[in-house]
Scaffold this active site. Structure first.
Site, PDB file in Angstrom:
ATOM      1  N   ASP A 145     -16.146  -0.796 -20.918  1.00  0.00           N
ATOM      2  CA  ASP A 145     -14.735  -1.871 -20.753  1.00  0.00           C
ATOM      3  C   ASP A 145     -13.394  -2.020 -20.167  1.00  0.00           C
ATOM      4  O   ASP A 145     -12.431  -1.572 -21.453  1.00  0.00           O
ATOM      5  CB  ASP A 145     -14.992  -3.354 -21.519  1.00  0.00           C
ATOM      6  CG  ASP A 145     -14.634  -4.287 -22.253  1.00  0.00           C
ATOM      7  OD1 ASP A 145     -14.083  -4.625 -20.856  1.00  0.00           O
ATOM      8  OD2 ASP A 145     -15.068  -5.028 -22.664  1.00  0.00           O
TER       9      ASP A 145
ATOM     10  N   ASP B 110     -14.563  -6.248 -14.601  1.00  0.00           N
ATOM     11  CA  ASP B 110     -13.911  -5.445 -15.745  1.00  0.00           C
ATOM     12  C   ASP B 110     -14.981  -4.758 -16.755  1.00  0.00           C
ATOM     13  O   ASP B 110     -13.931  -4.643 -17.332  1.00  0.00           O
ATOM     14  CB  ASP B 110     -13.138  -5.998 -16.229  1.00  0.00           C
ATOM     15  CG  ASP B 110     -13.263  -7.689 -16.863  1.00  0.00           C
ATOM     16  OD1 ASP B 110     -14.321  -8.396 -16.998  1.00  0.00           O
ATOM     17  OD2 ASP B 110     -12.411  -8.200 -18.046  1.00  0.00           O
ATOM     18  N   GLU B 111     -16.210  -4.735 -16.767  1.00  0.00           N
ATOM     19  CA  GLU B 111     -17.077  -4.075 -17.404  1.00  0.00           C
ATOM     20  C   GLU B 111     -17.954  -3.846 -16.508  1.00  0.00           C
ATOM     21  O   GLU B 111     -19.061  -4.406 -16.146  1.00  0.00           O
ATOM     22  CB  GLU B 111     -17.188  -5.280 -18.496  1.00  0.00           C
ATOM     23  CG  GLU B 111     -17.960  -6.091 -18.331  1.00  0.00           C
ATOM     24  CD  GLU B 111     -18.146  -7.105 -19.713  1.00  0.00           C
ATOM     25  OE1 GLU B 111     -18.482  -6.250 -20.999  1.00  0.00           O
ATOM     26  OE2 GLU B 111     -18.019  -7.988 -20.127  1.00  0.00           O
TER      27      GLU B 111
END
Length: 398
Positions: free
Chosen positions: A13, A103-104
């Protein structure tokens, strides 16, 4: 060599993603409180978060909490490029990558010990490669289950690495606040706190029947399983979305019905355009509202036939919005979101008589082509002229 029961699922993350990209690209921002967005906070650096600034907070409130913060406008193309670069690192690490957002992601590295080392070695190397190749900090949690890996990364933030060994899972999980459980939001947490339950361990100590009677069958069974770290879900590559949606924070207002309808129109255009680009159709149209007192409601309507047509989806959302007007007048509206669920591929759609496409389909197709070639602002609805439509947040492919 695969080791059964090994902590081999990574949850990676990126930290304060938008703000980290801005600090990466402008050295003057490094180490300073950064707020991305103006009227509404889209992201905040950890220096700003330390002052109490949070995502979706109003810009005025954020600056009152952190008056020395630097406010920068969002650069969505830069965030999309950074996301693509990070996912290249993920896929160079393992072919088993399940993206959750830009983003993860979850990564399964259980079968890579002989060629890449232990999961801990891989996690260390992954963080170093993201920093070297993309220039961004990333936090990684490593555990035996997806749920616990995500919890571990949350505890390790920012810019950390946390491994939960199989023999220490419950010792790690049970002291944590009950809000760490997936599915426990503000309302559920408040209900649990009323019963004196504040930790995951206290949830685990309750019989499943008590949780079911208190929270309902689905949520009660779900939380009972997670509190014992029972999460059999594998990392799935190429999982398609169950719904496609978009939302927009509009601040405290006041807002006229016409201005809120313009937001709805813009969101319906955006969502159905994404559906057609992904060749998806859906039957369930959902409306989500957040009020000035931070309470939320969700309303849905199921159509007779699946569609990706803007006119059909917009009509359904407007009908749902009309029913919610008394609540909006009473509480004020600060966020509007719409989504279409029960998705399927458009190739499997059963045609209705007449079989030829109607004018609405032809109009959608023509507008999609114009937007593809010249941008989404090339042609727009008259009601949207001169109105701020917010930002199109970069997303994983639909």
């Amino acid at each position: 060599m695969f080791v059964p029961g090994e902590a081999s699922i990574l949850h990676a993350d990126l930290d304060a993603f938008y703000a980290s990209v801005e600090q990466r690209d402008d050295p003057r921002l490094r180490g300073r409180p950064v707020i991305v967005g103006g009227g509404v906070v889209l992201a905040a650096s950890y220096e700003a978060k330390a002052c109490g600034v949070a995502t979706a907070m109003g810009g005025r409130q954020a600056l009152a909490l952190c008056p020395h913060a630097i406010v920068v406008p969002p650069r969505m193309s830069a965030y999309a490029d950074a996301s693509k670069a990070v996912f290249e690192v993920f896929r160079d690490t393992t072919p088993l990558v399940e993206g959750l957002s830009i983003d993860e992601a979850f990564l399964d590295v259980g079968g890579l010990r002989r060629i890449s080392g232990s999961p801990i070695d891989i996690a260390v190397r992954l963080r170093a490669e993201v920093r070297e190749r993309v220039g961004l900090p990333i936090t990684v949690g490593v555990a035996r289950t997806k749920f616990l890996a995500k919890v571990a990364s949350g505890v390790a933030k920012p810019d950390g690495l946390l491994v939960v060994p199989p023999d220490r899972e419950l010792a790690f999980l049970h002291p944590l606040a009950v809000e760490r459980l997936w599915g426990v939001g503000r309302i559920t947490a408040a209900k649990l706190h009323e019963y004196g339950i504040s930790s995951v361990g206290e949830v685990a100590a309750l019989p499943e029947s008590v949780l079911v009677s208190t929270l309902g069958r689905a949520l009660g069974r779900h939380l009972h399983a997670l509190a014992h770290n029972r999460d059999p879900r594998p990392v799935v590559v190429g999982r398609r979305r169950g719904s496609i949606g978009s939302q927009r924070a509009i601040g405290r207002g006041p807002h006229t019905p016409e201005s809120i309808d313009a937001v709805v129109v813009g969101l319906a255009d955006r969502v159905t355009r994404r559906m057609r680009k992904a060749h998806r159709v859906g039957r369930t149209v959902m409306l989500r509202l957040r009020f000035a007192d931070f309470s939320r409601i969700s309303r849905s309507h199921t159509l007779a036939q699946p569609t990706s047509g803007t006119i059909e989806v917009l009509a359904a959302v407007r009908a749902l919005m009309a029913r919610a007007q008394p609540l909006i007048r009473e509480r004020g509206c600060t966020l509007v979101g719409i989504a279409v669920g029960n998705l399927d591929d458009d190739a499997t759609m059963q045609l209705e008589l007449p079989f030829d496409e109607g004018d609405a389909d032809a109009l959608d197709t023509a507008l999609d082509e114009v937007h593809r070639r010249f941008g989404t602002s090339a042609v727009t609805r008259a009601v949207l002229l001169g109105r701020d439509q917010g930002f199109a947040v970069p997303l994983l492919p639909d």
